[in-house]
Design a protein around this motif. Structure first.
Motif, PDB file in Angstrom:
ATOM      1  N   GLY A  20      22.845  29.225  64.828  1.00  0.00           N
ATOM      2  CA  GLY A  20      22.665  30.118  65.970  1.00  0.00           C
ATOM      3  C   GLY A  20      21.700  31.252  65.673  1.00  0.00           C
ATOM      4  O   GLY A  20      20.825  31.566  66.488  1.00  0.00           O
ATOM      5  N   LEU A  21      21.843  31.872  64.499  1.00  0.00           N
ATOM      6  CA  LEU A  21      20.924  32.953  64.139  1.00  0.00           C
ATOM      7  C   LEU A  21      19.501  32.426  63.952  1.00  0.00           C
ATOM      8  O   LEU A  21      18.531  33.101  64.306  1.00  0.00           O
ATOM      9  CB  LEU A  21      21.398  33.656  62.869  1.00  0.00           C
ATOM     10  N   GLY A  22      19.378  31.230  63.388  1.00  0.00           N
ATOM     11  CA  GLY A  22      18.047  30.636  63.248  1.00  0.00           C
ATOM     12  C   GLY A  22      17.396  30.406  64.593  1.00  0.00           C
ATOM     13  O   GLY A  22      16.198  30.659  64.776  1.00  0.00           O
ATOM     14  N   TRP A  23      18.173  29.937  65.554  1.00  0.00           N
ATOM     15  CA  TRP A  23      17.642  29.709  66.898  1.00  0.00           C
ATOM     16  C   TRP A  23      17.230  31.016  67.559  1.00  0.00           C
ATOM     17  O   TRP A  23      16.169  31.108  68.175  1.00  0.00           O
ATOM     18  CB  TRP A  23      18.703  28.991  67.732  1.00  0.00           C
ATOM     19  N   ILE A  24      18.072  32.058  67.421  1.00  0.00           N
ATOM     20  CA  ILE A  24      17.757  33.359  68.019  1.00  0.00           C
ATOM     21  C   ILE A  24      16.513  33.963  67.378  1.00  0.00           C
ATOM     22  O   ILE A  24      15.629  34.491  68.061  1.00  0.00           O
ATOM     23  CB  ILE A  24      18.964  34.305  67.898  1.00  0.00           C
ATOM     24  N   LEU A  25      16.417  33.877  66.041  1.00  0.00           N
ATOM     25  CA  LEU A  25      15.253  34.453  65.358  1.00  0.00           C
ATOM     26  C   LEU A  25      13.981  33.672  65.668  1.00  0.00           C
ATOM     27  O   LEU A  25      12.889  34.237  65.642  1.00  0.00           O
ATOM     28  CB  LEU A  25      15.496  34.511  63.850  1.00  0.00           C
ATOM     29  N   ASP A  26      14.100  32.378  65.942  1.00  0.00           N
ATOM     30  CA  ASP A  26      12.918  31.609  66.326  1.00  0.00           C
ATOM     31  C   ASP A  26      12.379  32.044  67.682  1.00  0.00           C
ATOM     32  O   ASP A  26      11.186  31.926  67.947  1.00  0.00           O
ATOM     33  CB  ASP A  26      13.246  30.112  66.373  1.00  0.00           C
ATOM     34  N   LEU A  27      13.256  32.552  68.549  1.00  0.00           N
ATOM     35  CA  LEU A  27      12.819  33.009  69.865  1.00  0.00           C
ATOM     36  C   LEU A  27      12.105  34.356  69.801  1.00  0.00           C
ATOM     37  O   LEU A  27      11.331  34.693  70.690  1.00  0.00           O
ATOM     38  CB  LEU A  27      14.015  33.119  70.812  1.00  0.00           C
ATOM     39  N   MET A  28      12.375  35.137  68.756  1.00  0.00           N
ATOM     40  CA  MET A  28      11.792  36.477  68.648  1.00  0.00           C
ATOM     41  C   MET A  28      10.447  36.416  67.935  1.00  0.00           C
ATOM     42  O   MET A  28      10.208  35.541  67.107  1.00  0.00           O
ATOM     43  CB  MET A  28      12.723  37.395  67.854  1.00  0.00           C
ATOM     44  N   ILE A  29       9.596  37.377  68.264  1.00  0.00           N
ATOM     45  CA  ILE A  29       8.318  37.426  67.574  1.00  0.00           C
ATOM     46  C   ILE A  29       8.481  38.191  66.263  1.00  0.00           C
ATOM     47  O   ILE A  29       9.436  38.942  66.069  1.00  0.00           O
ATOM     48  CB  ILE A  29       7.226  38.075  68.461  1.00  0.00           C
ATOM     49  N   THR A  30       7.568  37.987  65.368  1.00  0.00           N
ATOM     50  CA  THR A  30       7.655  38.562  64.029  1.00  0.00           C
ATOM     51  C   THR A  30       7.619  40.081  64.066  1.00  0.00           C
ATOM     52  O   THR A  30       8.327  40.731  63.282  1.00  0.00           O
ATOM     53  CB  THR A  30       6.500  38.034  63.157  1.00  0.00           C
ATOM     54  N   PHE A  32       8.860  42.099  66.259  1.00  0.00           N
ATOM     55  CA  PHE A  32      10.176  42.620  66.625  1.00  0.00           C
ATOM     56  C   PHE A  32      11.118  42.582  65.431  1.00  0.00           C
ATOM     57  O   PHE A  32      11.868  43.530  65.193  1.00  0.00           O
ATOM     58  CB  PHE A  32      10.768  41.816  67.783  1.00  0.00           C
ATOM     59  N   ILE A  33      11.092  41.488  64.695  1.00  0.00           N
ATOM     60  CA  ILE A  33      11.977  41.361  63.532  1.00  0.00           C
ATOM     61  C   ILE A  33      11.639  42.417  62.489  1.00  0.00           C
ATOM     62  O   ILE A  33      12.532  43.081  61.943  1.00  0.00           O
ATOM     63  CB  ILE A  33      11.883  39.936  62.947  1.00  0.00           C
ATOM     64  N   TYR A  34      10.347  42.616  62.188  1.00  0.00           N
ATOM     65  CA  TYR A  34       9.950  43.639  61.221  1.00  0.00           C
ATOM     66  C   TYR A  34      10.283  45.037  61.727  1.00  0.00           C
ATOM     67  O   TYR A  34      10.699  45.904  60.961  1.00  0.00           O
ATOM     68  CB  TYR A  34       8.454  43.543  60.914  1.00  0.00           C
ATOM     69  N   GLY A  35      10.108  45.268  63.017  1.00  0.00           N
ATOM     70  CA  GLY A  35      10.431  46.570  63.585  1.00  0.00           C
ATOM     71  C   GLY A  35      11.924  46.869  63.518  1.00  0.00           C
ATOM     72  O   GLY A  35      12.332  47.978  63.173  1.00  0.00           O
ATOM     73  N   ALA A  36      12.752  45.872  63.828  1.00  0.00           N
ATOM     74  CA  ALA A  36      14.200  46.068  63.759  1.00  0.00           C
ATOM     75  C   ALA A  36      14.649  46.308  62.325  1.00  0.00           C
ATOM     76  O   ALA A  36      15.511  47.153  62.063  1.00  0.00           O
ATOM     77  CB  ALA A  36      14.915  44.859  64.353  1.00  0.00           C
ATOM     78  N   ALA A  37      14.064  45.586  61.372  1.00  0.00           N
ATOM     79  CA  ALA A  37      14.436  45.761  59.969  1.00  0.00           C
ATOM     80  C   ALA A  37      14.033  47.140  59.454  1.00  0.00           C
ATOM     81  O   ALA A  37      14.818  47.824  58.787  1.00  0.00           O
ATOM     82  CB  ALA A  37      13.795  44.674  59.114  1.00  0.00           C
ATOM     83  N   SER A  38      12.815  47.573  59.769  1.00  0.00           N
ATOM     84  CA  SER A  38      12.372  48.882  59.287  1.00  0.00           C
ATOM     85  C   SER A  38      13.135  50.011  59.983  1.00  0.00           C
ATOM     86  O   SER A  38      13.453  51.023  59.349  1.00  0.00           O
ATOM     87  CB  SER A  38      10.861  49.044  59.483  1.00  0.00           C
ATOM     88  N   ALA A  39      13.463  49.847  61.251  1.00  0.00           N
ATOM     89  CA  ALA A  39      14.243  50.868  61.949  1.00  0.00           C
ATOM     90  C   ALA A  39      15.645  50.982  61.362  1.00  0.00           C
ATOM     91  O   ALA A  39      16.173  52.092  61.209  1.00  0.00           O
ATOM     92  CB  ALA A  39      14.317  50.546  63.437  1.00  0.00           C
TER      93      ALA A  39
END
Length: 73
Positions: A20-30, A32-39
């Motif tokens: 499920g997490l793999g599917w959700i992360l595949d839908l997000m752009i890179t 957003f993922i880097y921004g959420a991690a740094s925030a």
């Protein structure tokens, strides 16, 4: 036998979460993922500094308990 069934169910749940997490992360752009991690790193740093300034975190220094630090109910 019950422990084996519980282990199989636990592994199945972990596989489902992983898929499920793999599917959700595949839908997000890179970005957003880097921004959420740094925030999240920045927010955790702010909380760590706030707790350190308040004195709740001693970072290895043993804080002696004083009678006025405790509240008797």
């Amino acid at each position: 036998m019950l422990q084996l069934i519980a282990a199989v169910i636990f592994v199945a749940i972990l596989v489902g979460i992983h898929q499920g997490l793999g599917w959700i992360l595949d839908l997000m752009i890179t970005q957003f993922i880097y921004g959420a991690a740094s925030a999240s790193i920045v927010i955790l740093s702010v909380f760590a500094v706030a707790f350190w300034m308040e004195g709740s975190i001693t970072f290895g220094r043993g804080k002696q308990k004083r009678p006025r630090d405790t509240i008797d109910l």
